[in-house]
Write an enzyme that holds these catalytic residues in place. Structure first.
Site, PDB file in Angstrom:
ATOM      1  N   HIS A 176      41.820  30.116  39.938  1.00 19.57           N
ATOM      2  CA  HIS A 176      42.261  30.893  38.742  1.00 19.57           C
ATOM      3  C   HIS A 176      43.474  31.596  38.813  1.00 19.57           C
ATOM      4  O   HIS A 176      43.931  31.882  39.884  1.00 19.57           O
ATOM      5  CB  HIS A 176      41.065  31.918  38.284  1.00 19.57           C
ATOM      6  CG  HIS A 176      40.741  32.848  39.148  1.00 19.57           C
ATOM      7  ND1 HIS A 176      39.997  34.112  38.648  1.00 19.57           N
ATOM      8  CD2 HIS A 176      41.348  33.217  40.402  1.00 19.57           C
ATOM      9  CE1 HIS A 176      40.232  35.261  39.520  1.00 19.57           C
ATOM     10  NE2 HIS A 176      40.736  34.669  40.533  1.00 19.57           N
ATOM     11  N   ASP A 219      32.578  24.071  39.167  1.00 25.82           N
ATOM     12  CA  ASP A 219      33.045  23.828  40.466  1.00 25.82           C
ATOM     13  C   ASP A 219      34.156  22.678  40.405  1.00 25.82           C
ATOM     14  O   ASP A 219      34.290  21.557  39.904  1.00 25.82           O
ATOM     15  CB  ASP A 219      31.722  23.095  41.141  1.00 25.82           C
ATOM     16  CG  ASP A 219      31.621  22.863  42.657  1.00 25.82           C
ATOM     17  OD1 ASP A 219      32.246  23.773  43.466  1.00 25.82           O
ATOM     18  OD2 ASP A 219      31.491  21.729  43.134  1.00 25.82           O
ATOM     19  N   HIS A 220      35.141  23.147  41.447  1.00 23.71           N
ATOM     20  CA  HIS A 220      36.128  22.551  41.609  1.00 23.71           C
ATOM     21  C   HIS A 220      37.198  22.289  40.493  1.00 23.71           C
ATOM     22  O   HIS A 220      37.612  21.157  40.329  1.00 23.71           O
ATOM     23  CB  HIS A 220      35.920  21.048  42.608  1.00 23.71           C
ATOM     24  CG  HIS A 220      35.772  21.203  43.965  1.00 23.71           C
ATOM     25  ND1 HIS A 220      34.463  21.742  44.334  1.00 23.71           N
ATOM     26  CD2 HIS A 220      36.230  21.111  45.195  1.00 23.71           C
ATOM     27  CE1 HIS A 220      34.145  21.833  45.610  1.00 23.71           C
ATOM     28  NE2 HIS A 220      35.467  21.446  46.012  1.00 23.71           N
ATOM     29  N   HIS A 268      45.183  30.730  42.511  1.00 23.63           N
ATOM     30  CA  HIS A 268      44.511  30.842  43.983  1.00 23.63           C
ATOM     31  C   HIS A 268      42.993  30.565  43.821  1.00 23.63           C
ATOM     32  O   HIS A 268      42.439  30.629  42.685  1.00 23.63           O
ATOM     33  CB  HIS A 268      44.794  32.278  44.427  1.00 23.63           C
ATOM     34  CG  HIS A 268      44.143  33.480  43.701  1.00 23.63           C
ATOM     35  ND1 HIS A 268      44.561  33.752  42.361  1.00 23.63           N
ATOM     36  CD2 HIS A 268      43.098  33.927  43.782  1.00 23.63           C
ATOM     37  CE1 HIS A 268      43.991  34.816  41.956  1.00 23.63           C
ATOM     38  NE2 HIS A 268      42.955  34.912  42.607  1.00 23.63           N
ATOM     39  N   HIS A 316      38.794  30.706  45.098  1.00 22.99           N
ATOM     40  CA  HIS A 316      37.652  31.401  45.728  1.00 22.99           C
ATOM     41  C   HIS A 316      36.462  30.657  45.958  1.00 22.99           C
ATOM     42  O   HIS A 316      36.285  29.600  45.052  1.00 22.99           O
ATOM     43  CB  HIS A 316      37.130  32.705  44.712  1.00 22.99           C
ATOM     44  CG  HIS A 316      38.268  33.718  44.231  1.00 22.99           C
ATOM     45  ND1 HIS A 316      38.711  34.645  45.418  1.00 22.99           N
ATOM     46  CD2 HIS A 316      39.174  34.011  43.287  1.00 22.99           C
ATOM     47  CE1 HIS A 316      39.396  35.548  44.841  1.00 22.99           C
ATOM     48  NE2 HIS A 316      39.751  35.265  43.538  1.00 22.99           N
ATOM     49  N   CYS A 323      47.343  38.240  42.248  1.00 24.62           N
ATOM     50  CA  CYS A 323      46.312  37.479  41.541  1.00 24.62           C
ATOM     51  C   CYS A 323      47.295  36.825  40.302  1.00 24.62           C
ATOM     52  O   CYS A 323      46.427  35.955  39.709  1.00 24.62           O
ATOM     53  CB  CYS A 323      45.137  38.344  41.351  1.00 24.62           C
ATOM     54  SG  CYS A 323      44.253  38.914  42.548  1.00 24.62           S
ATOM     55  N   GLU A 383      33.581  37.160  43.697  1.00 24.44           N
ATOM     56  CA  GLU A 383      34.365  36.239  44.067  1.00 24.44           C
ATOM     57  C   GLU A 383      34.959  36.330  45.372  1.00 24.44           C
ATOM     58  O   GLU A 383      35.616  35.753  45.842  1.00 24.44           O
ATOM     59  CB  GLU A 383      35.908  36.629  43.015  1.00 24.44           C
ATOM     60  CG  GLU A 383      36.441  38.018  43.395  1.00 24.44           C
ATOM     61  CD  GLU A 383      37.704  37.908  42.365  1.00 24.44           C
ATOM     62  OE1 GLU A 383      37.644  37.501  41.351  1.00 24.44           O
ATOM     63  OE2 GLU A 383      38.399  38.793  42.715  1.00 24.44           O
TER      64      GLU A 383
END
Length: 210
Positions: A83, A148-149, A108, A110, A102, A200
């Site tokens: 995100h 996810d991913h 980046h 998590h 961020c 996170e």
């Protein structure tokens, strides 16, 4: 005194757990909590408030003495996503000042975790009508498969740049709660989503509702 608690659990609760493992291996852990509460009432002189059984490091059931037919079921789940924290109404300079690294344009990643807390009432036979398997099915279909991913800013409606929520951990907790709550209502689940905590990192989390 912690030693009094330790003695009471070893003498009164461990035999219940051992007997259940031997003779009732398919029993839902939450269904044992009323018996565990009763077993501890006398040795702890009526001072017992709540029992929480961590069945695994990620799965727990809880019951209070004041509501000895209501189970709080918790399970942690994981998804990996990237995100970028960015608010369109702020200038690029303001975003960089507010969000720091961020706000990097490339984003980046998590390893997110989320933990729903589900309230389940045992039926008249002491059976738990909503189980861990039910929660796993709904959480995977509703949240894990959705996020996810994924790049949350680019690949999801909920956090899409320009039209969705800024994918902070606070908004992720709120969105996940709303998605799972709606799915449970559609499924007519015999349980209520009380809250959802999202992490996170191991140091940054948010619970919704707070």
């Amino acid at each position: 005194n912690i030693k009094d608690i330790d003695r009471a659990v070893r003498a009164s609760t461990l035999p219940i757990l051992q007997a259940a493992c031997d003779s009732r291996p398919n029993l839902e852990p939450g269904e044992l909590l009323p018996e565990i509460l009763r077993s501890l009432a006398t040795p702890l002189h009526g001072l017992l408030h709540t029992v929480r059984w961590k069945v695994t490091p990620y799965y727990s059931v809880e019951m209070s003495a004041a509501a000895a037919n209501t189970v709080l079921l918790r399970q942690k789940f994981d998804f990996c996503a990237s995100h970028r924290l960015h608010v369109a109404s702020l200038s690029d300079e303001e975003n960089r000042a507010f969000f720091g690294k961020c706000n990097h344009p490339g984003g980046h990643g998590h390893n997110y975790q989320f933990e729903p807390c589900i309230e389940v009432t045992l039926d008249s036979r002491g059976i738990q009508p909503f189980t861990l398997r039910d929660l796993e099915t709904l959480a995977d279909a509703t949240i894990v498969q959705r996020f996810d991913h994924k790049n949350l800013n680019l690949d999801t409606i909920e956090f899409k740049d320009g039209s969705g929520a800024n994918p902070s951990v606070e908004n992720i907790a709120r969105v996940c709660f709303e998605l799972l709550d709606a799915a449970m209502r559609r499924a007519n689940a015999k349980a209520t989503l009380k809250s959802l905590t999202a992490w996170e990192s191991d140091r940054t989390s948010c619970t919704y509702p707070g």
